[in-house]
Design an enzyme around this catalytic site. Structure first.
Site, short mmCIF file in Angstrom:
data_model
loop_
_atom_site.label_atom_id
_atom_site.label_comp_id
_atom_site.label_asym_id
_atom_site.label_seq_id
_atom_site.Cartn_x
_atom_site.Cartn_y
_atom_site.Cartn_z
N GLY A 52 0.84 -1.20 0.00
CA GLY A 52 0.00 0.00 0.00
C GLY A 52 0.87 1.23 0.00
N LYS B 270 3.12 -0.75 8.60
CA LYS B 270 2.71 0.56 8.11
C LYS B 270 3.72 1.62 8.55
CE LYS B 270 -1.17 3.84 8.03
NZ LYS B 270 -2.59 4.05 8.19
N ASP C 285 -12.72 8.29 7.30
CA ASP C 285 -12.24 7.93 5.95
C ASP C 285 -12.73 6.54 5.57
OD1 ASP C 285 -10.94 8.42 3.57
OD2 ASP C 285 -8.95 7.92 4.31
N PHE D 112 0.10 9.35 3.23
CA PHE D 112 0.53 9.44 4.62
C PHE D 112 1.33 8.24 5.10
CE2 PHE D 112 -3.73 11.26 4.01
CZ PHE D 112 -3.34 12.59 3.99
N SER D 113 1.37 7.22 4.30
CA SER D 113 2.09 6.03 4.74
C SER D 113 2.43 5.12 3.57
CB SER D 113 1.22 5.24 5.72
OG SER D 113 0.23 4.52 5.00
N SER D 114 3.34 4.23 3.83
CA SER D 114 3.59 3.12 2.91
C SER D 114 3.40 1.86 3.74
CB SER D 114 5.01 3.16 2.37
OG SER D 114 5.20 4.34 1.62
N VAL D 115 2.72 0.89 3.17
CA VAL D 115 2.49 -0.35 3.91
C VAL D 115 3.24 -1.48 3.21
CG1 VAL D 115 0.74 -1.93 4.81
CG2 VAL D 115 0.24 0.51 4.67
P1 ADP Z 1 -3.07 5.00 4.44
O1 ADP Z 1 -3.23 5.84 5.65
O2 ADP Z 1 -1.81 5.32 3.69
O3 ADP Z 1 -4.28 4.97 3.57
P2 ADP Z 1 -3.83 2.34 5.32
O4 ADP Z 1 -3.76 2.00 6.76
O5 ADP Z 1 -5.19 2.61 4.76
O6 ADP Z 1 -2.82 3.52 5.01
O7 ADP Z 1 -3.16 1.18 4.49
C1 ADP Z 1 -3.00 1.31 3.08
C2 ADP Z 1 -3.28 -0.02 2.40
O8 ADP Z 1 -2.39 -1.02 2.88
C3 ADP Z 1 -4.67 -0.56 2.66
O9 ADP Z 1 -5.61 -0.03 1.76
C4 ADP Z 1 -4.46 -2.04 2.47
O10 ADP Z 1 -4.50 -2.39 1.10
C5 ADP Z 1 -3.06 -2.26 2.98
N1 ADP Z 1 -3.11 -2.69 4.38
C6 ADP Z 1 -3.15 -1.90 5.48
N2 ADP Z 1 -3.19 -2.63 6.60
C7 ADP Z 1 -3.20 -3.92 6.21
C8 ADP Z 1 -3.25 -5.19 6.89
N3 ADP Z 1 -3.27 -5.25 8.22
N4 ADP Z 1 -3.24 -6.31 6.15
C9 ADP Z 1 -3.19 -6.25 4.81
N5 ADP Z 1 -3.13 -5.12 4.11
C10 ADP Z 1 -3.14 -3.96 4.79
MG MG Z 2 -6.14 4.20 3.83
#
Ligand code: ADP
Ligand code: MG
Ligand code: ZN
Length: 521
Positions: free
Chosen positions: A58, A83, A170, A62-65
């Protein structure tokens, strides 16, 4: 959790970040990803002791996951989502996101948190990894039953966080992970969350405090009151309040201004840094409730209210910057998701700004109804042309291609939306205009996309028509098999209540779970 070190060397000198992991082949990763992973290992070296970072899953503002694998003490390998928050995030904001996950997460379809790493201003939140599908990829093949369960589980997550006084702010499919085969659901991303007055999340109170303390600012006179609706301009003037610009934190960007001052809008920056000459502003003017904007109004400072989220999922009270926003805004977003799933269009509202989003809402829910609801929460909305409220079943079935549209054209955003001008006024009489040409159909995905049967019009040959006709028929057969021929009235009734324009009467998540649509669950 019990973790044992997996990769003791961490980052090697040749730049290969996934090298010495026991029993693992070196992954082939594209160069950019490799650089990103290397950067993360460098920023938070402790990660290397525990995780083999495999992929980026992801990437947002605001982040990279990342996907990380850890070897547990019992020898099992487990997957985690890591994250990495942008270093410019406000510390309280980061802590609040974490607190939402620790206090409310791990049950009721809300993602839990396993651990958190920090080195200097780099924070990595570790969560159990949940495999999931993007709604945009599966929307065309979902059955009605899958949609019903999806919404049920989303409402369950909302009821749960709302009980803690958390407003997510959100809600959208990207933040509600869905594993179609295992029927798992998880609400993620509390990066924009705020607290209600009686929130149990202490750090959200701090955020609310940060945001709400009114501070006089030179050259600004903002009216920021919301309910009840004033009947005269005099009352409006009586409700004058001074509101500081987003100096400490901009809720829409989550950025910490002291760390990233250059990222702040120029206006907020200058007003918070040096006194400006006071601009004389009268509170009333003769453009009030007309569809013009006078020069006095043009020079007014914008009203400050939380406006975070994604335009297409924002509730009317968010779009009109009503300062009193509650958990009902998440319920609205759930309604937009249901509308999207029932109509088979994702995203449904695709708006580049708030007024376009508001126009699109009016096109579905009616302009008179929207104006009336806005009045109830203290906002004046002007629309130059009346847009009738649409019947939700007819709308969804037409968009699914199950019904011919009246003029055999794409229907739900009719002519009216093409040349109607929307003006939205804050109580401080600050109007913003919605340019008519920008509200045309191509911006509105719920109808902006061409329907399958719509494409037929461009083809004239008999055979093509025959082939298309039969493909439409076979599509309908497939749809019927997925239950789209017997969508009960309850589904549209619930949709109607989720998309109640007035937050005061909008159904709550707890009430929605009691809706007849879910009696068997
Ligand atoms: P942002 O604040 O950048 O939107 P998110 O917390 O929504 O960050 O995470 C971005 C993306 O990462 C999510 O839409 C999802 O696809 C993936 N992701 C986040 N948390 C998880 C998780 N626990 N398991 C699998 N994928 C995740
Ligand atoms: Mg998000
Ligand atoms: Zn004016």
């Amino acid at each position: 959790m019990e973790l044992s070190p997996l990769c003791t060397e961490g980052i090697s000198t040749d730049g290969c970040v996934v090298k010495s992991v026991r029993g693992h082949r070196k992954s082939k990763v594209p160069r950019d990803l490799e650089i990103d992973i290397e950067f993360l290992y460098k920023a938070v070296p402790q990660l290397a002791k525990v995780f083999r970072i495999i992929d980026k899953i992801g990437e947002g503002t605001f982040s990279s996951v990342y996907l990380g694998e850890a070897q547990m003490r019992d020898g099992r390998r487990e997957m985690f989502a890591l994250k990495h928050l942008i270093p410019t995030s406000h510390p309280t904001r980061i802590a609040a996101e974490l607190q939402c996950l620790t206090v409310a997460g791990g049950r009721e379809n809300v993602m839990g948190v396993t651990y958190c790493f920090r080195k200097e201003d780099h924070v990595v939140i570790v969560m159990p990894y949940m495999e999931h599908q993007a709604i945009v990829d599966i929307i065309g093949s979902l059955s009605f039953e899958e949609v019903r369960l999806y919404i049920y589980h989303l409402l369950k997550a909302l009821r749960h966080i709302h009980q803690f006084g958390i407003i997510h702010r959100d809600i959208k499919p990207n933040n509600f992970l869905y594993n179609r085969s295992s029927k798992m659901y998880a609400l993620v991303d509390f990066g924009l969350a705020q607290g209600t007055e009686e929130t149990q999340i202490e750090l959200l109170k701090d955020l609310t405090g940060l945001r709400k303390v009114p501070r006089p600012v030179f050259g600004e006179r903002n009216l920021n009151s919301c309910t009840p609706a004033p009947s005269t301009t005099k009352q409006v003037a009586a409700k004058t309040e001074l509101v500081k610009p987003s100096k400490t934190e901009d809720p829409a960007t989550r950025r910490y201004s002291s760390a990233s001052r250059s990222l702040l809008p120029v206006r907020a920056q200058s007003s918070s840094q040096k006194p400006q000459r006071t601009v004389q502003q009268s509170l009333t003017c003769n453009c009030y409730l007309t569809d013009r904007v006078c020069n006095v109004c043009m020079s007014r400072k914008q009203q400050v209210a939380p406006r975070a989220g994604t335009p297409g999922f924002r509730a009317p009270e968010v779009l009109t910057k009503c300062p009193n926003q509650g958990t009902a805004i998440d319920v609205w977003s759930a309604g937009v998701i249901l509308l999207s799933l029932l109509s088979g269009r994702y995203p449904f509202f695709k708006a580049s700004d708030d007024l376009i989003a508001l126009t699109q809402i009016m096109t579905i829910r009616g302009s008179r109804e929207t104006i009336q609801a806005a009045k109830a929460f203290g906002k004046a909305v002007v629309c130059s042309r009346e847009l009738p409220r649409q019947d939700l079943r007819t709308l969804c079935e037409t968009l699914r291609g199950r019904r011919p549209s009246p003029d055999d054209e794409v229907p739900p955003f009719p002519e009216a939306s093409k040349d109607s001008t929307v003006t939205h006024r804050h109580k401080d009489n600050t109007p913003t205009h919605c340019p008519s040409e920008r509200t045309s159909k191509q911006h509105i995905n719920g109808a902006g996309q061409t329907l399958p049967n719509h494409q037929e019009h461009s083809e004239s040959s008999e055979t093509t028509r025959y082939v298309k006709q039969s493909s439409v028929t076979s599509r309908k057969v497939e749809e019927d098999e997925r239950g789209w021929d017997k969508v009960p009235d309850e589904a549209y009734d619930l949709l109607d209540q989720l998309l109640d324009l007035n937050p005061a009467t909008r159904i709550t998540a707890a009430q929605a779970l009691q809706h007849p649509l879910f009696t068997d669950l």
